[in-house]
Design a protein around this motif. Structure first.
Motif, PDB file in Angstrom:
ATOM      1  N   PHE A   5       3.752   4.229  -2.697  1.00 44.96           N
ATOM      2  CA  PHE A   5       2.716   3.422  -2.035  1.00 44.96           C
ATOM      3  C   PHE A   5       1.591   4.329  -1.552  1.00 44.96           C
ATOM      4  O   PHE A   5       0.411   4.006  -1.705  1.00 44.96           O
ATOM      5  N   ALA A   6       1.937   5.461  -0.974  1.00 45.79           N
ATOM      6  CA  ALA A   6       0.920   6.403  -0.503  1.00 45.79           C
ATOM      7  C   ALA A   6       0.083   6.919  -1.669  1.00 45.79           C
ATOM      8  O   ALA A   6      -1.146   7.009  -1.568  1.00 45.79           O
ATOM      9  N   ALA A   7       0.741   7.252  -2.776  1.00 40.81           N
ATOM     10  CA  ALA A   7       0.023   7.785  -3.938  1.00 40.81           C
ATOM     11  C   ALA A   7      -0.905   6.747  -4.569  1.00 40.81           C
ATOM     12  O   ALA A   7      -2.005   7.082  -5.000  1.00 40.81           O
ATOM     13  N   THR A   8      -0.483   5.482  -4.617  1.00 37.79           N
ATOM     14  CA  THR A   8      -1.291   4.466  -5.297  1.00 37.79           C
ATOM     15  C   THR A   8      -2.344   3.823  -4.408  1.00 37.79           C
ATOM     16  O   THR A   8      -3.399   3.427  -4.908  1.00 37.79           O
ATOM     17  N   THR A   9      -2.103   3.742  -3.097  1.00 38.45           N
ATOM     18  CA  THR A   9      -3.048   3.042  -2.221  1.00 38.45           C
ATOM     19  C   THR A   9      -3.771   3.954  -1.240  1.00 38.45           C
ATOM     20  O   THR A   9      -4.782   3.551  -0.662  1.00 38.45           O
TER      21      THR A   9
ATOM     22  N   PRO B  34       0.406   8.397   6.607  1.00 31.18           N
ATOM     23  CA  PRO B  34       1.755   8.707   6.159  1.00 31.18           C
ATOM     24  C   PRO B  34       2.750   7.651   6.650  1.00 31.18           C
ATOM     25  O   PRO B  34       2.441   6.867   7.546  1.00 31.18           O
ATOM     26  N   PHE B  35       3.925   7.639   6.045  1.00 39.14           N
ATOM     27  CA  PHE B  35       4.961   6.671   6.378  1.00 39.14           C
ATOM     28  C   PHE B  35       6.046   7.331   7.217  1.00 39.14           C
ATOM     29  O   PHE B  35       6.493   8.433   6.913  1.00 39.14           O
ATOM     30  N   PHE B  36       6.458   6.616   8.253  1.00 37.12           N
ATOM     31  CA  PHE B  36       7.522   7.076   9.146  1.00 37.12           C
ATOM     32  C   PHE B  36       8.769   6.246   8.882  1.00 37.12           C
ATOM     33  O   PHE B  36       8.708   5.016   8.936  1.00 37.12           O
TER      34      PHE B  36
ATOM     35  N   TYR C  86       7.070   2.883   7.975  1.00 34.36           N
ATOM     36  CA  TYR C  86       5.849   2.333   8.571  1.00 34.36           C
ATOM     37  C   TYR C  86       4.676   3.260   8.255  1.00 34.36           C
ATOM     38  O   TYR C  86       4.725   4.453   8.548  1.00 34.36           O
ATOM     39  N   GLY C  87       3.618   2.698   7.678  1.00 35.06           N
ATOM     40  CA  GLY C  87       2.420   3.468   7.365  1.00 35.06           C
ATOM     41  C   GLY C  87       1.182   2.639   7.663  1.00 35.06           C
ATOM     42  O   GLY C  87       1.267   1.434   7.888  1.00 35.06           O
TER      43      GLY C  87
ATOM     44  N   ASP D  22      -4.550  13.887   5.311  1.00 38.25           N
ATOM     45  CA  ASP D  22      -4.999  14.519   4.064  1.00 38.25           C
ATOM     46  C   ASP D  22      -4.107  14.217   2.860  1.00 38.25           C
ATOM     47  O   ASP D  22      -4.296  14.790   1.794  1.00 38.25           O
ATOM     48  N   GLY D  23      -3.137  13.339   3.007  1.00 41.21           N
ATOM     49  CA  GLY D  23      -2.274  12.963   1.886  1.00 41.21           C
ATOM     50  C   GLY D  23      -0.999  13.801   1.773  1.00 41.21           C
ATOM     51  O   GLY D  23      -0.126  13.474   0.984  1.00 41.21           O
TER      52      GLY D  23
END
Length: 172
Positions: free
Chosen positions: A25-29, A33-35, A60-61, A164-165
């Protein structure tokens, strides 16, 4: 004045594995960051006196102004609620803060949107998933804006500010 639910604070998706889904999800959108956190809810019931449970892990992000929750379900009951967690690739629920949990539950019930699961967290916060699938295509989760819940939202949003990803998945 016509009552409304208020602003959507969170979008939630059911996934097979929260860590894998969070990285993707982080890479595509660009959300994150997600916890990650394990949530075991055993003080719950269905639309009647049916026993309920919701054992799940969440990631959770932040995605713009909205929080995203990715949910890996380990077990869920009653059957009507558990059935909502079987499908992937769609929004499972949207969450919104309400000024009065009991008043909003009564209003939704009166509109024909039953609570498939009403529960209390280990810290004493009530929440419920109401069935709005015929109108919205997903459930609506309601809860009051308690300080600890607002702190979770603030932590997730703050981590996204200037992110910063790197390290898209973190422990809570």
């Amino acid at each position: 004045m016509h009552p409304t639910l208020g602003t959507i604070a969170q979008l939630a998706y059911v996934v097979d594995d929260v860590a894998t889904a969070a990285r993707r999800f982080a890479a595509t959108t660009g959300a994150g960051p997600f916890f990650l956190r394990r949530n075991v809810i055993d003080r719950a019931h269905g639309s009647g006196a049916e026993a309920g449970e919701f054992d799940h892990s969440s990631a959770y992000g932040q995605w713009g102004a909205l929080q995203v929750e990715l949910v890996e379900v380990h077990s869920a009951a009653p059957a009507a609620f558990a059935a909502t967690t079987a499908r992937r690739g769609r929004i499972h629920h949207v969450a919104t803060f309400v000024p009065s949990f009991s008043a909003e539950q009564a209003r939704l019930e009166a509109l024909g949107c039953p609570a498939l699961l009403t529960a209390t967290t280990s810290s004493g916060h009530a929440f419920a998933f109401h069935d709005t699938r015929s109108d919205a295509g997903h459930l609506i989760e309601i809860y009051e804006p308690a300080p600890s819940i607002l702190a979770l939202y603030a932590k997730v949003a703050a981590a996204a500010d200037g992110w910063d990803g790197r390290r898209p998945v973190r422990e809570f």
